[in-house]
Design a protein around this motif. Structure first.
Motif, short mmCIF file in Angstrom:
data_model
loop_
_atom_site.label_atom_id
_atom_site.label_comp_id
_atom_site.label_asym_id
_atom_site.label_seq_id
_atom_site.Cartn_x
_atom_site.Cartn_y
_atom_site.Cartn_z
N GLY A 132 0.78 -1.23 0.00
CA GLY A 132 0.00 0.00 0.00
C GLY A 132 0.81 1.28 0.00
O GLY A 132 0.26 2.37 0.21
N PHE A 133 2.10 1.19 -0.25
CA PHE A 133 2.94 2.38 -0.33
C PHE A 133 3.25 2.69 -1.79
O PHE A 133 3.36 1.79 -2.62
N ASN A 134 3.39 3.97 -2.12
CA ASN A 134 3.58 4.39 -3.51
C ASN A 134 5.06 4.69 -3.78
O ASN A 134 5.56 5.76 -3.42
N PRO A 135 5.76 3.76 -4.45
CA PRO A 135 7.18 3.99 -4.73
C PRO A 135 7.42 4.71 -6.06
O PRO A 135 8.55 4.82 -6.51
N GLY A 136 6.33 5.20 -6.67
CA GLY A 136 6.48 5.82 -7.99
C GLY A 136 6.59 4.77 -9.07
O GLY A 136 6.04 3.67 -8.96
N LYS A 137 7.32 5.06 -10.12
CA LYS A 137 7.49 4.11 -11.22
C LYS A 137 8.28 2.89 -10.73
O LYS A 137 9.33 3.02 -10.12
N TYR A 148 16.41 3.53 -7.83
CA TYR A 148 15.99 3.98 -6.51
C TYR A 148 15.96 5.51 -6.53
O TYR A 148 16.97 6.19 -6.36
N ASP A 149 14.74 6.06 -6.75
CA ASP A 149 14.62 7.51 -6.88
C ASP A 149 13.98 8.11 -5.64
O ASP A 149 13.77 7.43 -4.63
N ALA A 150 13.65 9.40 -5.72
CA ALA A 150 13.10 10.11 -4.57
C ALA A 150 11.76 9.52 -4.13
O ALA A 150 11.46 9.46 -2.93
N ALA A 151 10.94 9.08 -5.10
CA ALA A 151 9.65 8.49 -4.76
C ALA A 151 9.82 7.19 -3.98
O ALA A 151 9.07 6.90 -3.03
N THR A 152 10.83 6.41 -4.37
CA THR A 152 11.10 5.16 -3.65
C THR A 152 11.54 5.46 -2.23
O THR A 152 11.06 4.84 -1.27
#
Length: 497
Positions: free
Chosen positions: A433-438, A443-447
């Motif tokens: 249920g967590f949003n890591p982006g693409k 390993y980017d900022a969203a991750t």
């Protein structure tokens, strides 16, 4: 691992040694991703069913001992090679090794993964693995196309806790290649004392990269039956293997379920590699009416031995469904086949492993052992499921995230890094249920943001870095989700209702 088939020379199997006869056994698999406290069991050869040696001999149709001397055979070449090496090889030779090597060559020429010759040391390890408790990693293995393949991890054992799965190939043990090695020799490398570590190099089907998995060996769990209420008075009873007291454990669990007001039973045989045939027979007898066929054994001369249900013992009265998957093998398949074809009990899940041969075991005076296939076993309707498996009546798959690969807690992933493991981590986060982006290998900022949120929810220092405790908790949380949101169990519940 007397028995038909998964089975293992296997870890979790137990064998009674009361008398000259040997009980045989059957086998095959199930697993979730997790790290946790590593626990329990020897790694062994999967999916093998043994018949009592004496019984197998009397039923083989050969007219005598299965190991009788072939007086028509010309062994002069064998003797000549032996004498030549003994007398003229440039170094002294190990006579026992020469003889064992010749026997191994004969057995390997059968091209049968379930026939095997074990040296004295290998046989000792094998007998320990099927009597009482033993120590190792807890998985069933077999040799397949010169590779050692995991048939099934055992519930609660270190192999399962480390995330190993059915179908994983073990390429190396502590850096030593297993290419072309027999399953018995592989067991000797993988097995070890409780508390010691072993590093396996694993190749997972469909993935190009290998992974190294460090496992702490432990003692095998003895308990084989686990009960859980899943929905509105429906009890799910999981059998992890068919060991010496499994039928007794199951009968107790079933009686308790009835006493507690259960309205239905889900018999969970997923990832069950098999075990003792007498236990499988006794369990199938609980669900099948007297006079109905449980299984058949067919020998090479075409003679068939049919085993039918009796009116003796406990009989189940509650509505039942059975869960199977690609890790259900050998004895599991005997039970599944009997309940499907002779009791009209529906099977739910995925196609089973497909182990339909019977093995006998012969001990020699020096302690070595020969295991060899002596017959086929057939379902009540006469179906030979070898290499085909049993298809479920209701197909139900686990979600994609149930097949995500193991992540090494000793490695570190952080923003700016790139790896195939990062895609795996992002899929885990997404499933929770967590949003890591693409979802990709970067390993980017969203991750990092998703990791920080996960760490916050878990009460871990919010570093945005995946390593150590974060990795372990991530895999444990995913395992809990797989256990709680199980579409195969949901399908079984629906079938009962």
């Amino acid at each position: 691992m007397s028995q038909l088939d998964k089975e293992q020379e296997q870890g979790q199997e137990q064998q009674a040694n009361d008398g000259p006869e040997k009980k045989g056994y059957i086998k095959v698999k199930w697993i979730y991703i997790v790290l946790g406290a590593l626990a329990l069991v020897l790694l062994t050869v999967g999916a093998t069913v043994y018949l009592l040696t004496e019984k197998a001999q009397s039923k083989s149709g050969s007219g005598g001992s299965l190991l009788s001397t072939n007086t028509d055979g010309d062994f002069s070449k064998l003797y000549e090679v032996y004498n030549t090496l003994e007398n003229y090889y440039f170094e002294d030779v190990d006579e026992e090794a020469l003889v064992n090597g010749a026997i191994n060559g004969m057995v390997e020429s059968l091209d049968d993964p379930y026939s095997d010759f074990m040296s004295t040391d290998e046989a000792t390890s094998f007998h320990e693995s099927i009597s009482s408790s033993f120590e190792g990693i807890g998985a069933e293995i077999q040799q397949e196309n010169d590779q050692i393949v995991i048939v099934s991890p055992i519930k609660g054992a270190p192999a399962e806790e480390a995330g190993l799965k059915a179908g994983d190939m073990i390429l190396e043990v502590d850096g030593e290649s297993l290419q072309g090695m027999s399953s018995s020799n592989a067991v000797l490398l993988i097995r070890g004392e409780k508390g010691t570590k072993v590093t396996l190099t694993i190749q997972r089907p469909g993935q190009s990269d290998t992974m190294k998995v460090e496992i702490v060996r432990d003692t095998i769990p003895i308990e084989t039956v686990y009960t859980e209420t899943v929905s509105n008075n429906i009890e799910k009873i999981q059998i992890t293997s068919f060991s010496e007291h499994t039928a007794e454990e199951l009968e107790k669990a079933l009686k308790n379920a009835e006493k507690d007001g259960a309205k239905g039973i889900i018999l969970d045989l997923r990832q069950n590699p098999g075990g003792l045939l007498d236990q499988a027979q006794e369990i199938a007898n609980m669900f099948v009416d007297e006079g109905e066929i449980l299984y058949q054994v067919e020998y090479r001369n075409g003679n068939k031995e049919v085993t039918k249900a009796t009116g003796n013992g406990y009989k189940v009265s509650l509505p039942t469904t059975v869960l199977i998957d690609e890790g259900s093998a050998s004895a599991s398949e005997i039970v599944a086949g009997a309940l499907k074809e002779s009791a009209d009990i529906p099977l739910v899940g995925m196609k089973s492993f497909g182990k339909g041969t019977v093995q006998s075991a012969q001990d020699f005076t020096d302690g070595s052992n020969l295991k060899f296939t002596t017959a086929k076993w057939l379902t009540p309707d006469g179906n030979w499921i070898h290499k085909k498996g049993i298809s479920p009546d209701v197909k139900a798959e686990l979600p994609e995230y149930a097949n995500l690969t193991y992540v090494d807690p000793e490695k570190e992933w952080k923003e700016g890094t790139s790896s195939a493991d990062i895609e795996n981590i992002e899929k885990m986060l997404e499933a929770l249920g967590f949003n890591p982006g693409k979802v990709d290998t970067s390993y980017d900022a969203a991750t990092a943001s998703a990791v920080k949120q996960f760490q916050k929810d878990q009460g871990i220092k919010q570093t945005g870095i995946v390593t150590g405790e974060t990795t372990t908790k991530l895999m444990n949380e995913l395992r809990e989700k797989i256990n709680s949101d199980d579409p195969q169990v949901e399908a079984a519940v629906k079938e009962l209702k």
